[in-house]
Design an enzyme around this catalytic site. Sequence first.
Site, PDB file in Angstrom:
ATOM      1  N   ASN A 190       0.808  -1.222   0.000  1.00 33.71           N
ATOM      2  CA  ASN A 190       0.000   0.000   0.000  1.00 33.71           C
ATOM      3  C   ASN A 190       0.840   1.270   0.000  1.00 33.71           C
ATOM      4  OD1 ASN A 190      -2.397  -1.593   0.147  1.00 33.71           O
ATOM      5  ND2 ASN A 190      -2.044  -1.826   2.358  1.00 33.71           N
ATOM      6  N   ARG A 191       2.080   1.156  -0.493  1.00 37.02           N
ATOM      7  CA  ARG A 191       2.996   2.304  -0.588  1.00 37.02           C
ATOM      8  C   ARG A 191       3.386   2.875   0.779  1.00 37.02           C
ATOM      9  NH1 ARG A 191       3.160   0.054  -4.734  1.00 37.02           N
ATOM     10  NH2 ARG A 191       3.182   0.957  -6.825  1.00 37.02           N
TER      11      ARG A 191
END
Length: 213
Positions: A190-191
């Site tokens: 999710n970065r």
Amino acid sequence: MNAIADLRKEYKLNALSENNADSNAFRQFEKWWQEASASQIEEVNAMTLATASADGIPSARTVLLKGVDKSGFVFFSNYKSFKGQQLDENPRACLVFFWKELQRQVRITGIVEKISAAESDAYFDSRPEGSRIGAWASPQSQIIESRQWLEEKEKAIAASFQNKKIVRPPHWGGYRVKPIDIEFWQGRPNRLHDRLQYSLQDDGTWKIERLAP
């Protein structure tokens, strides 16, 4: 070209926490280097070198790491090249390793100095003969008239050194990047990546801080 924006990769191989990171930035680099080398990454020593002129105009290119110790990170080049000119004007640089197979990046910011002539001589003598001749033949970063001109220059240099030791050109040698900050980046889902920044302190120790992704 619109498909470029749709290119995505989920990062989930590893994590990097303060608990499993070494307190010394060089030892942490050594740990990641050994893991990268064991992963059989092609040209694991390839790194982006970013420099800037005195007036702040940046330039970046890929070079090869040729040595690392507690003093810094070493690469070699023509001192009269464009990067050499920028380092004369502004002896600061940034190095970036991107080991995509491990979803890792290392970013090193520091002061640059030339290594000793003896160190440069030792490495130059270890290079293949063709590379040693090439260091003499190429006026790196300068405009030349053709490929043929370069090949003829190479032949002339090779002939001039026939049955002689190919000594190091005075305009060619090594640089050492002495780090001030080293950031270790580990891709996460999710970065929300892990980023640990090591900042060199006056007493030689490293301050470790977590950066937001």
